[in-house]
Scaffold this motif. Structure first.
Motif, short mmCIF file in Angstrom:
data_model
loop_
_atom_site.label_atom_id
_atom_site.label_comp_id
_atom_site.label_asym_id
_atom_site.label_seq_id
_atom_site.Cartn_x
_atom_site.Cartn_y
_atom_site.Cartn_z
N ARG A 150 29.01 35.21 40.64
CA ARG A 150 29.90 33.94 40.44
C ARG A 150 30.54 33.79 39.27
NH1 ARG A 150 29.86 29.29 43.81
NH2 ARG A 150 30.04 28.12 41.63
N THR A 151 29.53 34.07 38.35
CA THR A 151 29.96 34.01 36.62
C THR A 151 31.04 35.15 36.63
OG1 THR A 151 28.22 33.13 36.15
CG2 THR A 151 29.22 34.17 34.43
N THR A 152 30.95 36.39 37.06
CA THR A 152 31.78 37.43 36.94
C THR A 152 33.15 37.21 37.53
OG1 THR A 152 29.84 39.00 37.06
CG2 THR A 152 32.06 39.87 37.74
N PHE A 153 33.23 36.32 38.58
CA PHE A 153 34.57 36.02 39.04
C PHE A 153 35.03 34.50 38.75
CE2 PHE A 153 33.09 39.61 41.90
CZ PHE A 153 33.87 40.67 41.47
N THR A 154 34.75 34.20 37.60
CA THR A 154 35.06 32.85 37.17
C THR A 154 36.03 33.04 36.07
OG1 THR A 154 33.21 31.58 38.09
CG2 THR A 154 34.46 30.55 36.28
N PHE A 155 37.13 32.43 35.96
CA PHE A 155 37.97 32.57 34.91
C PHE A 155 38.52 31.15 34.69
CE2 PHE A 155 42.15 33.40 32.76
CZ PHE A 155 41.57 34.19 32.15
N ASP A 156 38.39 30.85 33.39
CA ASP A 156 39.02 29.44 32.92
C ASP A 156 38.26 28.42 33.85
OD1 ASP A 156 40.43 30.29 30.97
OD2 ASP A 156 42.33 30.20 31.70
N ASP A 211 30.00 42.56 47.50
CA ASP A 211 28.61 43.25 47.32
C ASP A 211 28.34 43.41 45.94
OD1 ASP A 211 29.97 45.58 46.74
OD2 ASP A 211 30.59 45.93 49.06
N PHE A 212 27.47 44.33 45.70
CA PHE A 212 27.31 44.41 44.07
C PHE A 212 26.19 45.57 44.01
CE2 PHE A 212 23.56 41.91 45.26
CZ PHE A 212 22.59 41.95 44.02
N SER A 213 26.02 45.92 42.84
CA SER A 213 25.11 47.00 42.52
C SER A 213 24.51 46.89 41.07
CB SER A 213 25.70 48.54 42.40
OG SER A 213 26.58 48.87 43.51
N THR A 214 23.37 47.28 40.95
CA THR A 214 22.64 46.83 39.54
C THR A 214 22.09 48.28 39.07
OG1 THR A 214 20.46 46.32 40.42
CG2 THR A 214 22.27 44.42 39.89
N LEU A 215 21.82 48.29 37.86
CA LEU A 215 20.95 49.48 37.10
C LEU A 215 19.40 49.30 37.33
CD1 LEU A 215 23.15 50.17 33.88
CD2 LEU A 215 23.53 51.38 36.10
N ALA A 216 18.93 50.46 37.47
CA ALA A 216 17.24 50.46 37.39
C ALA A 216 16.87 51.64 36.88
CB ALA A 216 17.03 50.08 38.93
N PHE A 226 27.63 45.72 38.91
CA PHE A 226 28.96 46.10 39.21
C PHE A 226 29.28 45.57 40.59
CE2 PHE A 226 26.45 48.79 36.48
CZ PHE A 226 27.41 49.22 35.69
N THR A 227 30.51 45.08 40.67
CA THR A 227 30.72 44.33 41.89
C THR A 227 32.42 44.24 42.09
OG1 THR A 227 30.58 42.24 43.01
CG2 THR A 227 30.91 42.15 40.63
N THR A 228 32.77 43.81 43.29
CA THR A 228 33.98 43.76 43.79
C THR A 228 34.22 42.39 44.70
OG1 THR A 228 34.36 46.17 43.94
CG2 THR A 228 35.82 44.75 45.32
N CYS A 229 35.35 41.97 44.41
CA CYS A 229 35.59 40.68 45.16
C CYS A 229 36.58 40.84 46.18
CB CYS A 229 35.74 39.36 44.41
SG CYS A 229 37.38 39.06 43.86
N TRP A 230 36.69 39.64 47.17
CA TRP A 230 37.60 39.68 48.07
C TRP A 230 39.06 38.95 47.51
CZ3 TRP A 230 38.17 42.56 52.36
CH2 TRP A 230 36.90 43.03 53.13
N GLY A 231 39.84 39.37 46.77
CA GLY A 231 40.89 38.83 46.18
C GLY A 231 42.15 38.40 47.31
N ILE A 232 42.53 37.06 47.07
CA ILE A 232 43.60 36.56 47.97
C ILE A 232 44.83 36.39 46.86
CG2 ILE A 232 44.21 34.64 49.36
CD1 ILE A 232 41.56 34.42 50.28
N ALA A 233 46.10 36.97 47.31
CA ALA A 233 47.12 36.90 46.33
C ALA A 233 47.48 35.27 46.56
CB ALA A 233 48.22 37.70 47.20
N ALA A 234 48.01 34.91 45.38
CA ALA A 234 48.56 33.51 45.01
C ALA A 234 49.85 33.41 45.77
CB ALA A 234 48.72 33.39 43.57
N LYS A 235 50.57 34.52 46.14
CA LYS A 235 51.68 34.44 46.72
C LYS A 235 51.81 34.57 48.29
CE LYS A 235 55.61 35.01 45.19
NZ LYS A 235 56.62 33.96 45.15
N SER A 236 50.37 34.69 48.75
CA SER A 236 50.25 34.84 50.28
C SER A 236 50.74 33.55 51.03
CB SER A 236 48.94 35.22 50.45
OG SER A 236 48.55 35.15 51.93
N LYS A 237 51.39 33.75 52.03
CA LYS A 237 51.86 32.78 53.16
C LYS A 237 50.66 32.56 53.92
CE LYS A 237 57.01 33.37 52.38
NZ LYS A 237 56.80 34.11 51.11
#
Length: 421
Positions: A140-146, A155-160, A310-321
């Protein structure tokens, strides 16, 4: 490794040139932030939604899994979702945004997230997902801005710490010798060197060495990504320790071991240990099936346990209708059950804490990776940092000949310039 690094490289290819320059110039890029409700895109008013979904797929297994999940969502809701695996995700997204025709939903790599969020390209919908606090806090912190939680982690990955059990036994070591602290890592390194075994293959970038910074209590920027913190006593302690490991040949970079990355060096038997993520499973299965290994949490540093995520999120475009349908789609993609389907299909770790027990029951050997979520640190969460971080990597690769303090001062200065401090 290959999945996360390929995505990161793809995203960095064109977004800096296309996304940011178009935002700076205006000209219909669609990124300008406004408080005028009349200026905001609206949900399509009639008929079923037709979502366009652009993914940076790791291969056929991921493409099929996402396509199948999208079809099931469509059947349940009456909408449709067309899933397109990108050839070059960064370039295609950059062109789509510049042309004011972004896909409704798309993968956003954590390392690129702040660049998108800072120019208003993303819809901050994260807290609209059911049980949003079920996502690991580090993600959640990774994908938090302002202060806004923008997008749901896919999903995500970590180092071990990965240990070659045959080389371990050859050196007379047992499970009791698995290092859990920096001091123990140094000590076991000496025992391995005494048997003419290279102890550790360590990637020569911030994406591996950065774990030691976290273990020492440091990082490149503050938690909110607004302040440079590279030149700190904690980071100095970390880089000084890594420098000693490399100078003493307790650790060697992959190129010193005639390998392209730590997993390859490890698989070839060139080192008894490496620090890599759960993507190493695929490489070991496909390229080094006869190598026996075990997985352990990384040794703790002066500030305690630490790893990188290391992770990826599902982005939604601000311009999406089709924002309501897009959020519904992401909701379906990120249930614990669906994430377990993905885990079985193409080897990712679920981003929801409620899926942890099911995941570790299915993949017990991977427990150290998922346990790392509790103390993992995501990538630098600030825009316009590409050149700064690339220069930092160059410095890490020269760590045997450059003073850690000098390197950190350089990173501090460059970071401050990027952040406008």
């Amino acid at each position: 490794m290959k999945r996360s690094n390929v995505r990161k490289a793809a995203l960095s290819t064109a977004v800096g040139a296309v996304l940011l320059s178009s935002a700076a110039c205006g000209g219909g890029s669609g990124f300008e932030e406004t408080d005028d409700p009349a200026a905001q895109p609206t949900q399509a008013s009639a008929g079923p939604a037709q979502l366009q979904v652009l993914i940076g797929s790791s291969g056929d297994a991921e493409t099929k899994a996402v396509t199948d999940a999208a079809a099931a969502w469509g059947a349940a809701t009456g909408n449709t979702a067309t899933v397109t695996p990108a050839q070059d995700l960064g370039q295609q997204l950059g062109q789509a945004f510049a042309g004011d025709t972004p896909p409704d939903v798309f993968y956003v790599d954590a390392g690129r997230f702040a660049d998108y969020a800072s120019v208003g390209a993303l819809e901050p919908y994260g807290d609209k997902i059911s049980n949003a606090t079920d996502f690991y806090e580090s993600l959640r912190t990774t994908f938090t801005f302002d202060g806004k939680f923008y997008c749901a982690p896919k999903d995500f990955s970590t180092l071990a710490l990965i240990v070659n059990t045959d080389l371990w036994s050859k050196a007379g070591l047992t499970d009791a010798d698995i290092p859990t602290t920096w001091d123990q890592l140094t000590a076991v390194g000496e025992k391995l060197k005494a048997k003419d075994i290279t102890p550790l293959a360590l990637g020569d970038t911030r994406d591996r060495v950065g774990a030691f910074m976290v273990q020492a209590g440091g990082w490149v920027t503050s938690a909110d990504g607004k302040t440079a913190t590279a030149d700190s006593p904690e980071n100095l302690e970390a880089l000084t320790y890594v420098q000693k490991l490399v100078k003493d040949k307790t650790a060697q970079f992959p190129k010193q071991l005639s390998a392209g990355w730590g997993g390859e060096a490890f698989g070839k038997g060139a080192a008894a240990m490496t620090i890599e993520g759960n993507w190493i499973k695929g490489a070991m299965t496909n390229d080094f099936p006869d190598v026996k290994y075990s997985v352990h949490e990384l040794p703790a540093g002066p500030a305690g346990k630490g790893t990188l995520s290391f992770t990826t999120c599902w982005g939604i475009a601000a311009k999406s209708k089709n924002k309501e349908a897009a959020i519904s789609f992401v909701e379906a993609m990120t249930t614990a059950e669906q994430q377990m389907t993905y885990a079985k299909a193409f080897g990712v770790m679920p981003s929801r804490q409620s899926a942890k027990d099911a995941y570790t029951a299915e993949f017990p050997n991977d427990a150290p990776f998922v346990n790392g979520a509790d103390y993992a640190h995501g990538p630098v969460n600030a825009p316009k940092m590409d050149s700064v971080l690339a220069d930092f990597d160059t410095g890490i690769q020269q760590l045997t000949s450059i003073a850690p303090k000098t390197l950190l001062e350089r990173v501090q200065k460059n970071t401050q310039a990027a952040l406008g401090e």
